[in-house]
Enzyme design. Structure first.
Site, short mmCIF file in Angstrom:
data_model
loop_
_atom_site.label_atom_id
_atom_site.label_comp_id
_atom_site.label_asym_id
_atom_site.label_seq_id
_atom_site.Cartn_x
_atom_site.Cartn_y
_atom_site.Cartn_z
N LYS A 153 45.51 48.08 34.89
CA LYS A 153 45.85 47.13 33.81
C LYS A 153 45.61 47.72 32.29
O LYS A 153 44.56 48.16 32.18
CB LYS A 153 45.24 45.73 34.14
CG LYS A 153 45.82 44.55 33.13
CD LYS A 153 45.12 43.21 33.53
CE LYS A 153 45.64 42.08 32.76
NZ LYS A 153 44.99 40.76 32.99
N SER A 188 48.11 37.17 34.05
CA SER A 188 48.60 38.15 33.20
C SER A 188 48.71 39.60 33.80
O SER A 188 49.30 40.41 33.35
CB SER A 188 47.62 38.26 31.88
OG SER A 188 46.21 38.40 32.40
N SER A 205 44.02 35.26 36.20
CA SER A 205 45.07 36.53 35.89
C SER A 205 45.00 37.46 37.09
O SER A 205 45.93 38.39 37.18
CB SER A 205 44.75 37.08 34.65
OG SER A 205 45.40 36.40 33.41
N1 GLN Z 1 47.06 31.97 32.66
C1 GLN Z 1 45.75 31.95 31.83
C2 GLN Z 1 45.98 32.03 30.48
O1 GLN Z 1 46.96 31.98 30.01
C3 GLN Z 1 44.87 32.99 32.29
C4 GLN Z 1 44.99 34.25 31.85
C5 GLN Z 1 43.95 35.16 32.32
O2 GLN Z 1 43.39 35.01 33.30
N2 GLN Z 1 43.62 36.37 31.60
O3 GLN Z 1 45.15 31.93 29.52
#
Ligand code: GLN
Length: 478
Positions: free
Chosen positions: A83, A158, A182
């Site tokens: 990532k 994400s 994410s």
């Molecule tokens: N979808 C969640 C957010 O928008 C989680 C994001 C994440 O885990 N980095 O914050």
């Protein structure tokens, strides 16, 4: 030979060790797949130019180990997708943001150091929601990634690029990061296994921070065994992260063969067929000897609200360092303040700016007590409830997400997107490890879309998650 990218990490590793295939062979096939599919999937933001050299070094290392009678690490020569918020020394790392577009990492993240020591091969850096804020990878400054199982749909986020890379066999495994789901949400949308480790189990040194009290790096893979292999390679106390913990400090959890289900959370806002698949999985677990019991988490309905106060507060603090002076993009204005405003106004995307503003607001004088203070109190209550429940059961099970992958553009309202995180944020708030793994698929517009089951265990009990995860894998709910 052409299907080498479809091997699990464990299988590929065995074949390499037996001398049937080489790391160069496997990397070549992944690169060929990338060539075929990445243009459309947009899973990789960059494919490294030295992949075959890295693979060659791994092959030489294996030959050397054999000569010396030494055992090779199971990840030696395994090609990974990383990532784009994880630092690899000397390579670009942008967190999918314009503000860091040309930024070059000056050191290795600890998880990278560990994978390098194991001899893993890095294929490239993967697309994500900007600074890991989002659940679809649509917030990337470099265009959305697509779901390999239905290119009209999002891969989740994400860590959507990492999930898409593994699900499309453009890598054997990947690293993602998880602040509120994410790793688990994209795993669920792409039919993969994803683990959010116990807070502190994996060092955060060298991760571009989103919410420091919530962030953890973890694996995305095709099987529980592969996820376990990766987790074991990256875990451990690290002097560069004072919140990291040595694995033997956790109390041992005696298995109860009981799984807790917070049914009071499964009443609204969840697709009927997702719920049916979940019930099917529980039935199957019952048949393999588990007792399924109802558990209560009275504060859990607050989790999403608590997360969306604490997380932006931490985001606003963490993103303050991108000021146009120290890192990345630097735009000149008429004054120092103007430099900041220009750089941050143009460098950050809409979601990053929204969260910085929200976070600044909840931390400001007068609102701190009303919002941030209350949220931290509720967080402590939730942690205590989860911990109590986990004294009675091996894990808590829920669906990972209330629905399968949405279509690209479908959730343009940020609140609709935030609702996807309803089951995942709790584990980040409480620090517990949580594993998502496939529990079959549901039909949407003529396509079968995968969905995941999430298991949450006591702090440090990843082993328990892997054990139950492997049972669920065996049952293979369709
Ligand atoms: N979808 C969640 C957010 O928008 C989680 C994001 C994440 O885990 N980095 O914050």
């Amino acid at each position: 030979m052409s299907e080498l990218n479809k091997l699990s990490i464990t299988e590929a590793s065995k074949k390499m060790q037996a001398g049937e295939i080489t790391a160069v062979d496997v990397s070549r096939v992944c690169l060929a797949e990338i060539e075929k599919r990445n243009k459309i999937l947009n899973a990789y933001l960059e494919v490294f130019s030295d992949v075959l050299e890295q693979a060659n070094v791994a092959d030489e290392k294996r030959a050397q180990n054999k000569k010396e009678g030494k055992e090779s690490h199971a990840l030696l020569g395994i090609p990974f997708a990383i990532k784009d918020n994880i630092l690899i020394e000397g390579r670009n790392v942008s967190a999918a943001s314009k503000i860091l577009e040309n930024y070059v990492a000056s050191y290795d993240a600890t998880v990278i150091k560990k994978l390098k020591e194991a001899g893993a091969v890095f294929l490239g850096r993967t697309n994500m929601d900007e600074f890991a804020m989002g659940g679809s990878t649509e917030n990337s400054a470099f265009g959305p990634a697509k779901n390999p199982l239905d290119e009209m749909r999002v891969p989740g986020g994400s860590s959507g690029g990492s999930a898409a890379a593994v699900a499309s066999y453009m890598a054997l495994g990947a690293l993602g990061t998880d602040t509120g789901g994410s790793i688990r949400e994209p795993a669920s949308f792409c039919g993969l296994v994803g683990l959010k480790p116990t807070y502190g189990a994996v060092s955060r040194s060298g991760l571009i921070a989103m919410g420091s009290s919530l962030d953890q790096a973890g694996p995305l893979a095709h099987t529980v065994e592969d996820a376990e292999l990766i987790f074991n390679a990256i875990r451990g106390r690290d002097s560069f992260d004072s919140t990291s913990i040595s694995e033997d400090l956790y109390p041992k959890h005696a298995a109860t063969k009981k799984i807790g289900v917070p049914r009071h959370l499964l009443k609204e806002g969840i697709d009927q067929d997702v719920l049916e698949q979940f019930e099917k999985s529980l039935e199957a677990l019952k048949k393999s000897g588990y007792e399924i019991i109802d558990v209560e988490l009275p504060s859990a309905p607050l989790a999403l609200a608590v997360y969306y106060v604490i997380m932006p507060a931490e985001v606003s603090a963490n993103l303050a360092r991108f000021d146009g002076v120290r890192y990345g993009l630097s735009l000149k204005g008429d004054s120092l303040f103007d430099d900041y405003a220009k750089t941050r106004g143009e460098g950050f995307g809409a979601e990053a700016r929204r969260r910085i503003m929200l976070g600044t607001y909840v931390l400001s004088s007068g609102y701190y007590d009303a919002y941030y203070g209350k949220a931290t109190a509720a967080r402590a209550m939730l942690a205590a409830e989860v911990s109590d429940v986990l004294k009675e059961v091996d894990c808590i099970a829920t669906p990972t997400t209330p629905s399968p992958a949405a279509k690209i553009g479908e959730k343009s309202d940020p609140l609709a997107m935030y609702l996807m995180d309803i089951f995942t944020v709790t584990a980040n708030l409480t620090g517990n490890p949580a594993l998502s793994l496939p529990m079959g698929a549901v039909p949407r517009e003529g396509k079968q879309l995968p969905i995941g089951i999430q298991l949450t265990a006591a702090h440090g009990d990843e082993a328990g998650l892997f054990k139950i995860g492997k049972e669920i894998e065996k049952i293979a709910v369709q």
